[in-house]
Design a protein around this motif. Sequence first.
Motif, PDB file in Angstrom:
ATOM      1  N   GLY A   1      -8.789  40.485  80.067  1.00  0.00           N
ATOM      2  CA  GLY A   1      -7.529  41.261  80.812  1.00  0.00           C
ATOM      3  C   GLY A   1      -6.689  41.093  79.500  1.00  0.00           C
ATOM      4  N   MET A   2      -7.236  41.012  78.180  1.00  0.00           N
ATOM      5  CA  MET A   2      -6.557  41.322  77.321  1.00  0.00           C
ATOM      6  C   MET A   2      -6.665  42.804  76.489  1.00  0.00           C
ATOM      7  SD  MET A   2      -5.317  38.691  75.886  1.00  0.00           S
ATOM      8  CE  MET A   2      -5.549  38.818  73.934  1.00  0.00           C
ATOM      9  N   ILE A   3      -4.709  42.822  76.607  1.00  0.00           N
ATOM     10  CA  ILE A   3      -4.328  44.354  76.678  1.00  0.00           C
ATOM     11  C   ILE A   3      -3.906  44.549  76.061  1.00  0.00           C
ATOM     12  CG2 ILE A   3      -4.741  45.219  79.019  1.00  0.00           C
ATOM     13  CD1 ILE A   3      -1.611  44.817  80.062  1.00  0.00           C
TER      14      ILE A   3
ATOM     15  N   LYS B   1       7.118  40.082  72.556  1.00  0.00           N
ATOM     16  CA  LYS B   1       5.454  41.273  71.900  1.00  0.00           C
ATOM     17  C   LYS B   1       4.578  40.803  70.615  1.00  0.00           C
ATOM     18  CE  LYS B   1       5.148  46.550  70.393  1.00  0.00           C
ATOM     19  NZ  LYS B   1       4.929  46.851  70.422  1.00  0.00           N
ATOM     20  N   GLU B   2       4.403  39.270  71.033  1.00  0.00           N
ATOM     21  CA  GLU B   2       3.835  38.515  70.671  1.00  0.00           C
ATOM     22  C   GLU B   2       2.574  37.500  70.804  1.00  0.00           C
ATOM     23  OE1 GLU B   2       6.923  35.945  70.908  1.00  0.00           O
ATOM     24  OE2 GLU B   2       5.758  34.882  71.007  1.00  0.00           O
ATOM     25  N   LEU B   3       1.192  36.820  70.002  1.00  0.00           N
ATOM     26  CA  LEU B   3       0.550  36.451  70.773  1.00  0.00           C
ATOM     27  C   LEU B   3       0.766  35.032  70.147  1.00  0.00           C
ATOM     28  CD1 LEU B   3      -2.193  38.732  70.312  1.00  0.00           C
ATOM     29  CD2 LEU B   3      -1.557  38.668  72.172  1.00  0.00           C
TER      30      LEU B   3
ATOM     31  N   GLN C   1       1.520  41.390  67.593  1.00  0.00           N
ATOM     32  CA  GLN C   1       0.665  41.341  68.961  1.00  0.00           C
ATOM     33  C   GLN C   1      -0.637  42.807  69.288  1.00  0.00           C
ATOM     34  OE1 GLN C   1       1.815  42.764  72.713  1.00  0.00           O
ATOM     35  NE2 GLN C   1       2.171  40.446  72.721  1.00  0.00           N
ATOM     36  N   ASP C   2      -1.552  41.930  68.085  1.00  0.00           N
ATOM     37  CA  ASP C   2      -2.904  43.100  67.450  1.00  0.00           C
ATOM     38  C   ASP C   2      -4.080  42.022  68.285  1.00  0.00           C
ATOM     39  OD1 ASP C   2      -4.630  44.654  66.224  1.00  0.00           O
ATOM     40  OD2 ASP C   2      -2.823  44.273  64.270  1.00  0.00           O
ATOM     41  N   TRP C   3      -4.605  42.238  68.716  1.00  0.00           N
ATOM     42  CA  TRP C   3      -5.609  41.563  69.462  1.00  0.00           C
ATOM     43  C   TRP C   3      -7.120  41.736  68.846  1.00  0.00           C
ATOM     44  CZ3 TRP C   3      -7.568  36.528  70.880  1.00  0.00           C
ATOM     45  CH2 TRP C   3      -8.339  36.832  71.156  1.00  0.00           C
ATOM     46  N   GLU C   4      -6.588  42.409  68.321  1.00  0.00           N
ATOM     47  CA  GLU C   4      -8.543  43.302  67.299  1.00  0.00           C
ATOM     48  C   GLU C   4      -8.492  42.775  65.840  1.00  0.00           C
ATOM     49  OE1 GLU C   4     -11.118  44.884  68.696  1.00  0.00           O
ATOM     50  OE2 GLU C   4      -9.925  44.040  70.335  1.00  0.00           O
TER      51      GLU C   4
ATOM     52  N   ASN D   1       0.408  40.467  77.246  1.00  0.00           N
ATOM     53  CA  ASN D   1      -0.760  41.300  76.627  1.00  0.00           C
ATOM     54  C   ASN D   1      -1.859  40.978  77.306  1.00  0.00           C
ATOM     55  OD1 ASN D   1       0.122  37.832  76.486  1.00  0.00           O
ATOM     56  ND2 ASN D   1      -2.903  38.118  75.728  1.00  0.00           N
ATOM     57  N   TYR D   2      -1.533  40.227  78.427  1.00  0.00           N
ATOM     58  CA  TYR D   2      -2.712  39.915  79.610  1.00  0.00           C
ATOM     59  C   TYR D   2      -2.588  40.709  81.056  1.00  0.00           C
ATOM     60  CZ  TYR D   2      -6.707  37.819  81.861  1.00  0.00           C
ATOM     61  OH  TYR D   2      -7.731  37.312  82.346  1.00  0.00           O
ATOM     62  N   ARG D   3      -3.154  41.408  81.150  1.00  0.00           N
ATOM     63  CA  ARG D   3      -3.610  42.128  82.673  1.00  0.00           C
ATOM     64  C   ARG D   3      -3.700  41.395  83.596  1.00  0.00           C
ATOM     65  NH1 ARG D   3      -6.533  47.793  82.911  1.00  0.00           N
ATOM     66  NH2 ARG D   3      -4.126  48.224  81.467  1.00  0.00           N
TER      67      ARG D   3
END
Length: 454
Positions: free
Chosen positions: A23-25, A321-323, A384-387, A44-46
């Motif tokens: 669900g990471m978005i 707006k973070e991870l 917040q940049d999961w990639e 960050n997660y749907r």
Amino acid sequence: MNQSRRQFIGQGATMVGASAMSGMIGRMAPSGTQDQPLVNWAGNYRYSTQRITSPTSLPQLQEFVRKHERFKVLGTRHCFNGIADSADHLLSIRELKQVVELDRASRKVTIESGMSYGQLSPYLDQQGFALHNLASLPHIAVAGACATATHGSGPKNGNLSTAVSALEVVSANGDVLTFARHRDLDVFQGAVVHLGAIGVVTKVTLDLQPAFTMRQDVYLDLPMTQVREHFDEIVSVGYSVSLFTDWQKGRINEIWVKRRIEKDATLTASKDFYGARPATTNVHPIMELSAENCTEQMGVPGPWYERLPHFRMGFTPSSGKELQSEYFVPRKNAVDAIIAVERLRDHVSPHLMITELRTIAADELWMSPCYKRPTLAIHFTWKQDWESVRKVLPMIERELTPFEVRPHWGKLFTIPSAQLQQRYEKCAEFKRFVAQCDPHGKFRNEFLSANLYG
Ligand SMILES: Cc1cc2nc3c(=O)[nH]c(=O)nc-3n(C[C@H](O)[C@H](O)[C@H](O)COP(=O)(O)OP(=O)(O)OC[C@H]3O[C@@H](n4cnc5c(N)ncnc54)[C@H](O)[C@@H]3O)c2cc1C
């Protein structure tokens, strides 16, 4: 073992398999509507379903449990991964948030499981009681926090789950069970940090202590060499100590020292703190941000629940707006682990907002990252940049492998399931317990399948 639990134990189990990160978005709105998907606090997660039910009574909740083959309980949605996700249905316990009983004599409070620390703490303080510790923010539900071994800081302080002395749980067949530390120790230690796998926690009983007053002092620019040479003294200088660093310039940017003020005692902050200097105004853990939403500093005395967290209840801690990721290593390896992460600073820093270093006492809870080991927690608040973050996490995990690193259950990690299970010596026992509690996998989701059964 109580009667209801005895009836409950002793059946088989099923499992499914998939990715825990599906669900990471990118960032989205925080709650679900027809047009907007339901997401976690950070956005960050749907979640995989919009179907969400909020019972207002125990009988309603039991009826829901009996009717549904698969679902997950949702707390305050503060996890960064899919641990609370369900492809089928979500059960919110936010409507169940009353204090059930305050037992002054045995110093215990029993609450409904939807209550947050922010709702509970002022009530306890008014009644002359305190919890032993709190996380960085008070907005999280007590039950959701304890499910994942959420922690604060302090070498003598266990994580928040260690305050749990009993749980009331609605089991997969809708029956009400209780697990109590004084009576069911054999499985109680498996039940507290349950990762959402054993049932719906409806009530939590917590140990209390007399209310206390605290002060918070912040120091700036502590040379990393001092941390290497005096780690134990530095983290023991207060009841709870947090070290914030961006891993730049060989320094800890800020040290937050939270001290208890015993009755009639006066405390003064020292001017020189291992080469760091006292802050002259309230600060945010990220120096550039406004300290408006942070708890009072500068040595001003205040109640425990307004000093133990970093962020104040009335405010949203940040934009969200973070991870976040967090890794737990034995405290005896703290300095080596810090040096190991520091080596990665050129990979880490471009994606980092801030790192926080905290200590936690060892505990006996099977799936706690602090099980049987005094711990250093190395936390990362990421942009917040999961990639980009997903590429850095394996590097950190590799550096920390010699220390048998365990990740925070509610944050982002990429440690393979086999390694993860190996690092929890009670994992097999926990899975047997889960199989007894939930023989048909009603509470199993992709996260549990991928991480505990992968
Ligand atoms: C800004 C921020 C700051 C944070 N600071 C800290 C910190 O200082 N220290 C730390 O350790 N962590 C911290 N966390 C992480 C957070 O405390 C944990 O992820 C915690 O589990 C969140 O609780 P929740 O109720 O929001 O969980 P959710 O994501 O809603 O649920 C977590 C798990 O608990 C289960 N669950 C929840 N309620 C119940 C119930 N009643 N019965 C059965 N299962 C249930 C869910 O199914 C899921 O498996 C922070 C997170 C954020 C967003």
